[in-house]
Design an enzyme around this catalytic site. Structure first.
Site, PDB file in Angstrom:
ATOM      1  N   THR A  76      -5.985   2.537  -5.157  1.00 18.93           N
ATOM      2  CA  THR A  76      -5.758   1.096  -4.977  1.00 18.93           C
ATOM      3  C   THR A  76      -6.522   0.274  -6.009  1.00 18.93           C
ATOM      4  OG1 THR A  76      -5.325   1.157  -2.594  1.00 18.93           O
ATOM      5  CG2 THR A  76      -6.209  -0.885  -3.451  1.00 18.93           C
ATOM      6  N   HIS A  84       0.694   3.037  -5.586  1.00 20.59           N
ATOM      7  CA  HIS A  84       0.697   4.462  -5.963  1.00 20.59           C
ATOM      8  C   HIS A  84       1.468   5.219  -4.896  1.00 20.59           C
ATOM      9  CE1 HIS A  84      -2.289   4.922  -2.814  1.00 20.59           C
ATOM     10  NE2 HIS A  84      -3.019   3.976  -3.394  1.00 20.59           N
ATOM     11  N   GLU A 137       0.814  -1.201   0.000  1.00 21.83           N
ATOM     12  CA  GLU A 137       0.000   0.000   0.000  1.00 21.83           C
ATOM     13  C   GLU A 137       0.861   1.271   0.000  1.00 21.83           C
ATOM     14  OE1 GLU A 137      -3.279   0.424  -0.426  1.00 21.83           O
ATOM     15  OE2 GLU A 137      -2.782   2.552  -0.384  1.00 21.83           O
TER      16      GLU A 137
HETATM   17  C1  GP9 Z   1      -8.626   0.131   1.471  1.00 18.60           C
HETATM   18  C2  GP9 Z   1      -7.357   0.313   0.733  1.00 18.60           C
HETATM   19  C3  GP9 Z   1      -7.082   1.761   0.438  1.00 18.60           C
HETATM   20  O1  GP9 Z   1      -9.238  -1.081   1.361  1.00 18.60           O
HETATM   21  O2  GP9 Z   1      -7.179  -0.568  -0.288  1.00 18.60           O
HETATM   22  O3  GP9 Z   1      -7.366   2.197  -0.836  1.00 18.60           O
HETATM   23  P1  GP9 Z   1      -6.794   3.586  -1.385  1.00 18.60           P
HETATM   24  O4  GP9 Z   1      -7.294   4.688  -0.467  1.00 18.60           O
HETATM   25  O5  GP9 Z   1      -5.297   3.518  -1.345  1.00 18.60           O
HETATM   26  O6  GP9 Z   1      -7.311   3.684  -2.768  1.00 18.60           O
HETATM   27 MN    MN Z   2      -3.806   2.361  -2.216  1.00 11.29          MN
END
Ligand code: GP9
Ligand code: MN
Length: 430
Positions: free
Chosen positions: A82, A259, A38
């Site tokens: 994400t 990202h 993440e």
């Molecule tokens: C939440 C996580 C965050 O389930 O995948 O997503 P993002 O805010 O990075 O798009």
């Molecule tokens: Mn993300």
């Protein structure tokens, strides 16, 4: 209609890049374990705060002889963040110009995605793990459309307030629980683990990490190094679980950053830590910061750090070829990063782009080597106009596929369209 589909196929078939014989099929029959890192940017690798490495585990992993990684690999997400990264990696098509494709089209569109393809052509069982709300980004519906047989969402994980941060269970606890579910999957399996702790606002308690505060004026930046360090430590633990469970030697592990974590408006505050002057920071530098890691590790894999330019759209054909699965019949807009025919032009979702030599932002052209803005001569101008045309064409065709749900008109040979109604996630544990 079908003539639009013909245009799409004409593009993807002409653009196709054949596998590299040194890598084709080297991971045939292995389990696939994808770890979604993440908000994880490439600059974190080998970065130090107060003399301490932010990511000691990943730093040593990329040096491992069985690790293949890419250091000019860019994220290409739009507002779907994400979910855009997931969409590109699972389907080989771009996210949308606005909003999240998962959210708006994930339930009803037809997809020809990695879980379905690998299940049908290579006998993989498929599972995805995310220790947060299953409905976030409409995953609970979209994953069915992609063909995922099991979705272990937050309901399968500990959720006491001391065990979670804003988006789900803390990564270390998540990996610990995931390994137990993973061990029970039928092999070979195709699986994906979505981490969440390294997410804005990048908060992790002192009891979970002793990593130092970077001391900038921006608490988000300071926190980012701490949560990234925590994620790195969690990965180290997960690799140890994989080894002790015996899964490691039967698996190809792939990790990628989805990202940025540090948004462009914060970059000038980060600049001094990168050895730059805040006042000299430009849009070119912002574009450079969109690099994210792409790392493959497998027992026996021929490793090395590749400098090839590419992006998230290129991962699916790369992965399929490593697994010895033909990508040619599918509608995929990227190309195998390991292929001699790979296209190194990297499109951003807003139509800006990067090539190995130039970064094009609106009507500005920067030289990658020096970062200076240049005025291209006639021949360079013509070449970049050609690149821009191809970038626009790929994004527009991908948008047409999505907005008109064109894949319902194209069933690749041997592919069985997915009926999401046949998939039930309440039974993932049985
Ligand atoms: C939440 C996580 C965050 O389930 O995948 O997503 P993002 O805010 O990075 O798009
Ligand atoms: Mn993300």
């Amino acid at each position: 209609d079908s003539s639009e589909m013909d245009q799409v196929l004409n593009y993807t078939r002409t653009h196709y890049a054949a596998p590299n014989i040194d890598y084709a099929g080297v991971a045939k029959g292995k389990n696939v374990i994808i770890i979604h890192l993440e908000s994880f940017q490439q600059f974190l690798l080998n970065f130090k705060v107060d003399g301490q490495e932010v990511t000691p585990f990943l730093n040593s992993l990329v040096k491992d002889k069985n690790t293949l990684s890419f250091d000019n690999f860019y994220n290409q997400v739009g507002a779907g963040k994400t979910s855009d990264a997931e969409n590109m990696l699972e389907t080989g098509t771009y996210g949308l110009e606005a909003g999240s494709l998962f959210a708006s089209l994930g339930t009803d569109n037809t997809f020809e995605a990695a879980p379905a393809i690998l299940n049908q052509t290579a006998g993989y069982s498929t599972a995805v793990f995310h220790g947060g709300a299953g409905s976030f980004w409409n995953r609970n519906n979209t994953y069915k459309s992609l063909g995922y047989q099991s979705f272990f969402d937050g309901d399968y994980y500990a959720q006491n307030s001391d065990q979670t941060t804003d988006y789900g269970i803390k990564d270390k606890l998540m990996f610990g629980e995931t390994i137990k579910y993973m061990e029970r999957l039928q092999q070979p399996f195709y699986s994906k683990i979505i981490t969440t702790t390294n997410h804005y606002p990048f908060y992790i308690a002192d009891t979970d990490t002793d990593f130092p505060d970077a001391g900038t004026s921006d608490a988000t930046i300071n926190g980012y190094f701490r949560t990234a360090h925590y994620l790195d430590a969690a990965l180290k633990e997960f690799f140890a679980y994989l080894k002790s469970s015996g899964l490691y030697k039967h698996s190809l592990i792939m990790m990628y950053g989805d990202h940025y974590g540090i948004s462009n408006d914060r970059n000038p505050t980060l600049a001094p830590l990168l050895g730059k002057n805040a006042k000299d920071w430009t849009s070119f530098d912002d574009a450079q910061m969109q690099r994210v890691p792409l790392i493959f590790n497998m027992d026996g894999l021929k490793g090395g750090i590749k400098h090839t330019y590419g992006g998230e759209i290129d991962v699916l054909p790369t992965l399929m070829h490593l697994l010895g699965v033909n990508s040619k019949p599918y509608v995929q807009f990227g190309t195998d990063l390991l292929s001699a025919e790979h296209d190194q032009t990297v499109a951003f979702r807003n139509h800006n782009f990067v090539t190995p030599r130039y970064t094009v932002i609106g009507n500005k052209v920067y030289l990658n080597q020096t970062g200076e803005a240049i005025t291209p001569n006639a021949s360079l101008k013509a070449q970049l106009a050609q690149d821009q045309k191809q970038v626009n064409q790929a994004l527009d065709l991908s948008d047409t596929v999505a907005s008109k749900n064109l894949l319902r008109f194209y069933v690749p040979k041997g592919f069985q369209p997915i009926d999401p109604a046949n998939i039930d996630y309440t039974a993932s544990l049985s």
